[in-house]
Write an enzyme that holds these catalytic residues in place. Structure first.
Site, short mmCIF file in Angstrom:
data_model
loop_
_atom_site.label_atom_id
_atom_site.label_comp_id
_atom_site.label_asym_id
_atom_site.label_seq_id
_atom_site.Cartn_x
_atom_site.Cartn_y
_atom_site.Cartn_z
N GLU A 50 -28.40 29.12 -86.82
CA GLU A 50 -27.61 28.93 -88.05
C GLU A 50 -26.81 27.64 -88.01
O GLU A 50 -26.72 26.92 -89.00
CB GLU A 50 -26.68 30.14 -88.25
CG GLU A 50 -25.99 30.17 -89.61
CD GLU A 50 -24.70 29.37 -89.68
OE1 GLU A 50 -24.27 29.04 -90.80
OE2 GLU A 50 -24.13 29.06 -88.61
N ASP A 56 -26.30 31.77 -82.05
CA ASP A 56 -26.18 30.37 -81.65
C ASP A 56 -24.77 29.88 -81.97
O ASP A 56 -24.09 30.43 -82.85
CB ASP A 56 -27.23 29.51 -82.34
CG ASP A 56 -26.97 29.34 -83.84
OD1 ASP A 56 -26.88 30.37 -84.52
OD2 ASP A 56 -26.85 28.19 -84.30
#
Length: 451
Positions: free
Chosen positions: A156, A92
């Site tokens: 994250e 991500d």
């Protein structure tokens, strides 16, 4: 780089890695599904799973984590009786911010001035390619001498804790002798660095209400309590005159004993404008690695374009508080919320809500894994000695893993050196750093297996 078979293999694989990184960067995998399609993150996760499958990984799984995102897991068996190493990255990415402000499109890998530009090139899709390159180089030169587990997180950057909670629910899954977190970076390009401490973080949303609705500023302004003004007042209370963070009850006098960070270097790294001073007190390393730091990262209020002459009835802000090692992030959250409630002016109504949290981390640098990495870095970066540095950012998973596996050694390396401008416009990665760090990781795995 001095000639050796592993280094030669990595160099030969770099063009392929660039093509793969371009494919991975093209996914708009921001784990905020109110802004970006969930399908983009899903596609990135499947791409990573297929890449692991092509490398011979077994037990590949897309893990449905409690925050609604997916992490990718795979296991590569090694020789019988070998140690187990867990390699971490995340797919991500941060939103691109102002896409029009990028020199080239954020989700299109572009080479310019010897660097590869695009969102996620350094943080942290490039980190996944670093792991792949290291494993490919070992496979081409005698094989991978350890059992390898790979975990690539899907959220994250959001700090929503999905993988941490999943790991706590399945503690055997990520168990390893050593964990390499590929989400840090060198202090500067060409200086091999292991990150030995991380600040934790908490995210708090604060809302201020003062009126039943907005009012005409001419008719009511001067007596009607303005929610936006109240919010500005309480946010200003979080900083001293010199800009230091001041949260009631939260210590802010920590010091850093390690690599020096000069003000001149920091100004260059941060691109501070001429004539603008730095904030806070103490050394730069104290301020960014060993002390708390509050940042207002968003405010809900009327934009300038289209604004009307009104007294605002409601205003909101999102606050990030970075927490140094030695401070519990949950306790820091309580102190921040209490501070906001205590400093709100005019009896305005204030509500706070925590939206994310991660604990700080501090590593044991005396471990065999650190010695194995230092030896590997010395080969990958001839003439340089591995340095220890702190990192002002947070990787919440670190403390979760340290708690689950207290005997495991945790090392943090990666591609996010200052020129990478992670989280900012025009993020980029140095292909030379990708090459050197891939060599270093491959040699580390070999050193660690033999130790």
């Amino acid at each position: 780089m001095s000639s050796n078979p592993v280094a030669e293999t990595v160099a030969s694989l770099l063009p392929r890695a660039k093509e793969e990184l371009a494919e991975l960067v093209a996914f708009r995998s921001v784990a905020d599904f109110a802004q970006f399609p969930e399908s983009e993150s899903e596609a990135a996760a499947h791409w990573i799973a297929e890449a692991l499958r092509a490398e011979g990984f077994a037990d590949i799984a897309l893990l449905d984590t409690p925050d609604g995102t997916r992490s990718v897991y795979g296991r590569l068996p090694g020789p019988e009786g070998a140690k187990t190493v867990l390699l971490y990255a995340h797919y991500d990415v941060q939103p691109p911010l102002d896409e029009a402000g990028w020199t080239t499109p954020p989700f299109e890998l572009t080479e310019r001035d010897g660097r590869w530009y695009g969102r996620g090139t350094a943080d942290c899709k490039g980190g996944f390619l670093m792991h792949l390159l290291a494993l490919r180089a070992l496979r081409a030169n005698g094989g991978v001498p350890v059992h390898v587990k790979v975990i690539v997180e899907g959220s994250e950057e959001q700090g929503t804790g999905g993988l941490e909670r999943y790991a706590e629910q399945h503690p055997e899954l990520l168990a390893a002798d050593t964990i390499v977190i590929g989400d840090a970076g060198n202090f500067r390009v060409g200086l091999p660095t292991a990150t030995t401490s991380l600040r934790g973080m908490t995210m708090v949303r604060v809302q201020v209400d003062t009126l039943a609705g907005n009012l005409h500023s001419g008719q009511f302004g001067g007596a009607a309590p303005d929610a936006l003004a109240a919010l500005i007042r309480v946010l200003d209370s979080l900083r001293a005159e010199d800009g230091s963070t001041t949260v009631d009850g939260l210590g802010a006098t920590g010091t850093w004993d390690g690599l020096e960070y000069t003000e001149e270097q920091f100004r260059e790294d941060a691109k501070v404008l001429d004539g603008v001073g730095l904030i806070g007190s103490g050394s730069v390393a104290d301020r960014v690695w060993a002390r708390p730091a509050v940042t207002v990262i968003g405010i809900d209020c009327p934009p300038v374009v289209g604004a009307t002459p009104s007294v605002q009835s409601r205003a909101r802000a999102l606050i990030s508080l970075r927490v140094p090692p030695g401070v519990d992030a949950a306790e820091a959250t309580k102190l921040l919320q209490a501070h906001l409630e205590a400093h709100i002016p005019w009896g305005a109504r204030v509500t706070t809500e925590q939206t994310g949290q991660g604990q700080p981390f501090s590593a044991d640098t005396s471990s065999p894994a650190y010695r194995a990495m230092a030896d590997a870095m010395a080969v990958a970066y001839p003439g340089e000695t591995m340095q220890y540095a702190g990192h002002g950012g947070s990787i919440p998973l670190c403390n979760t893993l340290a708690g689950l596996y207290p005997q495991a050694e945790i090392l943090l390396i990666g591609l996010s050196e200052p020129e990478a401008r992670i989280h900012a416009v025009d993020e980029s990665v140095s292909p030379e750093e990708l090459e050197r760090l891939s060599v270093a990781e491959a040699l580390f795995l070999r050193n660690y297996a033999a130790g």
